[in-house]
Design an enzyme around this catalytic site. Structure first.
Site, PDB file in Angstrom:
ATOM      1  N   ASP A  52      25.163  -0.586 -18.589  1.00  0.00           N
ATOM      2  CA  ASP A  52      26.422  -1.235 -18.249  1.00  0.00           C
ATOM      3  C   ASP A  52      26.141  -2.686 -17.886  1.00  0.00           C
ATOM      4  O   ASP A  52      24.994  -3.083 -17.700  1.00  0.00           O
ATOM      5  CB  ASP A  52      27.197  -0.476 -17.165  1.00  0.00           C
ATOM      6  N   TYR A  54      25.662  -6.445 -16.218  1.00  0.00           N
ATOM      7  CA  TYR A  54      25.199  -6.970 -14.935  1.00  0.00           C
ATOM      8  C   TYR A  54      26.405  -7.096 -14.007  1.00  0.00           C
ATOM      9  O   TYR A  54      27.500  -7.449 -14.432  1.00  0.00           O
ATOM     10  CB  TYR A  54      24.555  -8.337 -15.115  1.00  0.00           C
ATOM     11  N   PHE A  99      21.836  -7.066 -21.836  1.00  0.00           N
ATOM     12  CA  PHE A  99      20.621  -7.729 -21.349  1.00  0.00           C
ATOM     13  C   PHE A  99      20.754  -9.247 -21.231  1.00  0.00           C
ATOM     14  O   PHE A  99      19.898  -9.896 -20.641  1.00  0.00           O
ATOM     15  CB  PHE A  99      19.401  -7.382 -22.223  1.00  0.00           C
ATOM     16  N   HIS A 122      12.606   2.361 -20.588  1.00  0.00           N
ATOM     17  CA  HIS A 122      13.454   1.199 -20.295  1.00  0.00           C
ATOM     18  C   HIS A 122      12.581   0.051 -19.792  1.00  0.00           C
ATOM     19  O   HIS A 122      11.566   0.275 -19.118  1.00  0.00           O
ATOM     20  CB  HIS A 122      14.495   1.585 -19.240  1.00  0.00           C
TER      21      HIS A 122
END
Length: 225
Positions: free
Chosen positions: A64, A66, A77, A187
């Site tokens: 989701d 920032y 990202f 991740h």
């Protein structure tokens, strides 16, 4: 929400008519009217605005947005160029790029250059309350972005998928096109990057696959501002 107007609009038209999407739209509209939500409403669909369906070469799937001020702008990202602090997961992405392809680590986290070349920077959930990670999970965005992944899976051309972390890897069940390349790794967050994200060489593997299929490689170097 700024309406999607390119080839994604036709592909997603049936989703916009679904009952879940009507509920999601009303929920998101109410949230923007009553609290602070990121990204700005006009940026929610930027991943689709910047990377048309017909141009997608790579899907980089995040979770989701920032949730701090002036960070999220609709690309997974990525942060706005005004941000001097690069988020930790993106710092690790840059470290892997440096190790894999020798890219220098830039002074910003603005990834629109990737989107412009065909990297769909998609989160599985497209909105979030300020300072409340995962606060819009389970409201319908997952249905919508699952539909996006299914649409990509149906494309009769080579596409690369970066599935980093278990939430992204849970989408692998939608991906069975033999023309496509699915790459999995932990991740890039500081909690898991050392378990196999570092050294995964996904960027060079993606470019090798694209070139082998007669498609121009991605220039992954984000330049300094």
């Amino acid at each position: 929400m700024a309406a999607i107007s390119n080839n994604w609009a036709k592909a997603l038209n049936s989703e916009f008519k679904q009952e879940y999407y009507s509920k999601l739209y009303n929920f998101v509209k109410d949230e923007y009217n009553t609290t602070i939500i990121f990204p700005p409403s006009d940026d929610i669909f930027n991943a689709f605005h910047y990377t048309d369906l017909n141009n997608v070469k790579v899907l980089l799937l995040g979770q989701d947005p920032y949730h701090n001020v002036n960070q999220a702008h609709g690309l997974s990202f990525s942060v706005l160029p005004s941000q001097t602090e690069i988020p930790p997961s993106l710092q690790n992405i840059y470290k892997e790029l440096n190790s894999d392809l020798g890219m220098y680590i830039p002074n910003n986290g603005y990834l629109k250059k990737w989107a412009d070349q065909g990297v769909l920077l998609l989160n599985t959930v497209l909105t979030v309350r300020a300072h409340q990670a995962n606060s819009h999970q389970g409201k319908g965005w997952e249905n919508f972005t699952d539909a996006v992944i299914k649409i990509l899976n149906e494309q009769d051309r080579p596409i690369v998928y970066f599935l980093w972390g278990k939430p992204a890897q849970s989408k692998k069940k939608f991906l069975n096109n033999p023309k496509h390349l699915v790459l999995e790794a932990p991740h890039p967050s500081p909690l898991s990057a050392y378990r196999g994200f570092f050294g995964c060489k996904h960027f060079s593997k993606a470019n090798e696959f694209l070139i082998a299929n007669g498609i121009e490689a991605i220039d992954w170097q984000i330049e300094n501002i």
